[in-house]
Design an enzyme around this catalytic site. Structure first.
Site, short mmCIF file in Angstrom:
data_model
loop_
_atom_site.label_atom_id
_atom_site.label_comp_id
_atom_site.label_asym_id
_atom_site.label_seq_id
_atom_site.Cartn_x
_atom_site.Cartn_y
_atom_site.Cartn_z
N ARG A 135 0.82 -1.21 0.00
CA ARG A 135 0.00 0.00 0.00
C ARG A 135 0.86 1.26 0.00
NH1 ARG A 135 -4.01 2.03 4.87
NH2 ARG A 135 -5.73 2.85 3.58
N CYS A 186 -7.44 6.49 -0.46
CA CYS A 186 -6.98 5.10 -0.52
C CYS A 186 -7.85 4.33 0.46
CB CYS A 186 -5.50 5.01 -0.14
SG CYS A 186 -4.77 3.38 -0.39
N SER A 187 -8.67 3.45 -0.06
CA SER A 187 -9.69 2.79 0.76
C SER A 187 -9.07 1.95 1.86
CB SER A 187 -10.58 1.90 -0.11
OG SER A 187 -11.29 2.66 -1.06
N ALA A 188 -9.85 1.69 2.90
CA ALA A 188 -9.40 0.86 4.01
C ALA A 188 -9.08 -0.54 3.51
CB ALA A 188 -10.49 0.79 5.08
#
Length: 270
Positions: A12, A70-72
């Protein structure tokens, strides 16, 4: 490749920009720069939380509404599970964001099979750079995702990372029969912004159920005013707070119908 292996292969951290946004005690979102507080930045990246990467469509100093993120990680994982990707599937993503989800999908289906669309030119360019930085040559299109990618279809899977109130029929038209669409919904009939999982049938019809809460940002052309959000919650409560998985949706070239328990029981969303 499995979803677990994809997460291992695609860090990530390679996709989160150096400037992100955090909420102050007074409610304003303000910039957090990696060089100013690297420990806090890294803690966000390695958390299981969503990270805001743009505020108010590109504000510079402070703002209110997240407009890219930025999604979980747990949400990303759950949506990939629901998407049921297989090697060789051709995938269209609506809402590139940082590019992390596109890179994860590319690990599973192959980068040549992923097309991702981002409406914001600055966000799209950042994603291209991040994808190039990890050697992932997926196609990033700068444009309005509601139109899809007519030249790229038909797709086996379509995934949206922005909520819709009216599913663009172009997405159905560009999905092959038997393909899946995974689409988070705006709070028009349930306050938790549920994810719809639809299967495309012969004849250009798509149908499915809502399966889980999501709370995604809306498509830029389909933002819901706050009074309408409040009205949705009140109407849902008055109806006895039906669970997400009781709702379903049917989409044809003539429009969409959201229903409760069965297509024979349509409802009128906000």
């Amino acid at each position: 490749m499995s979803i677990d292996a994809a997460f291992e292969a695609v860090p990530r951290e390679a996709f989160v920009p150096d400037l992100v946004w955090v909420r102050r005690d007074d409610g304003w979102a303000v910039p957090l720069r990696r060089q100013d507080d690297p420990d806090r930045w890294r803690a966000l990246v390695h958390s299981d939380d969503a990270i805001t990467t743009q505020i108010d469509d590109g504000a510079a100093d402070k703002g209110v509404w997240p407009t890219s993120s930025c999604s979980a990680p747990h949400v990303v994982r759950r949506m990939l599970e629901l998407l049921d990707l297989q090697p060789g599937h051709r995938v269209m993503e609506i809402g590139t964001g940082t590019g992390w989800n596109a890179a994860l999908m590319a690990e599973i289906v192959g980068p040549q099979n992923v097309t991702t669309i981002e409406i914001d030119p600055v966000v799209a360019e950042q994603a291209r750079a991040s994808l190039a930085g990890v050697g992932c040559p997926v196609q990033v299109i700068t444009g309005d995702g509601e139109a899809g990618s007519p030249a790229g279809g038909p797709f086996d899977r379509v995934i949206a990372t922005a909520a819709t109130a009216e599913l663009p029929y172009a997405w159905v038209r560009q999905t092959r029969p038997g393909g899946l669409l995974l689409v988070p919904w705006a709070p028009t009939f349930h306050p938790d912004g549920p994810i719809g999982r639809l299967t495309v049938r012969d004849g250009g019809r798509a149908e499915g159920h809502f399966v889980a809460p999501s709370w995604f940002m809306p498509l830029r052309g389909q933002r819901i005013p706050q009074p309408d959000r409040n009205a949705c919650k009140e109407r849902w409560a008055d109806a006895g707070r039906p669970a997400i998985d009781r709702f379903g949706i049917t989409v044809t070239s003539r429009g969409q119908t959201i229903w409760l328990d069965s297509p024979d029981h349509p409802i009128a969303p906000t």
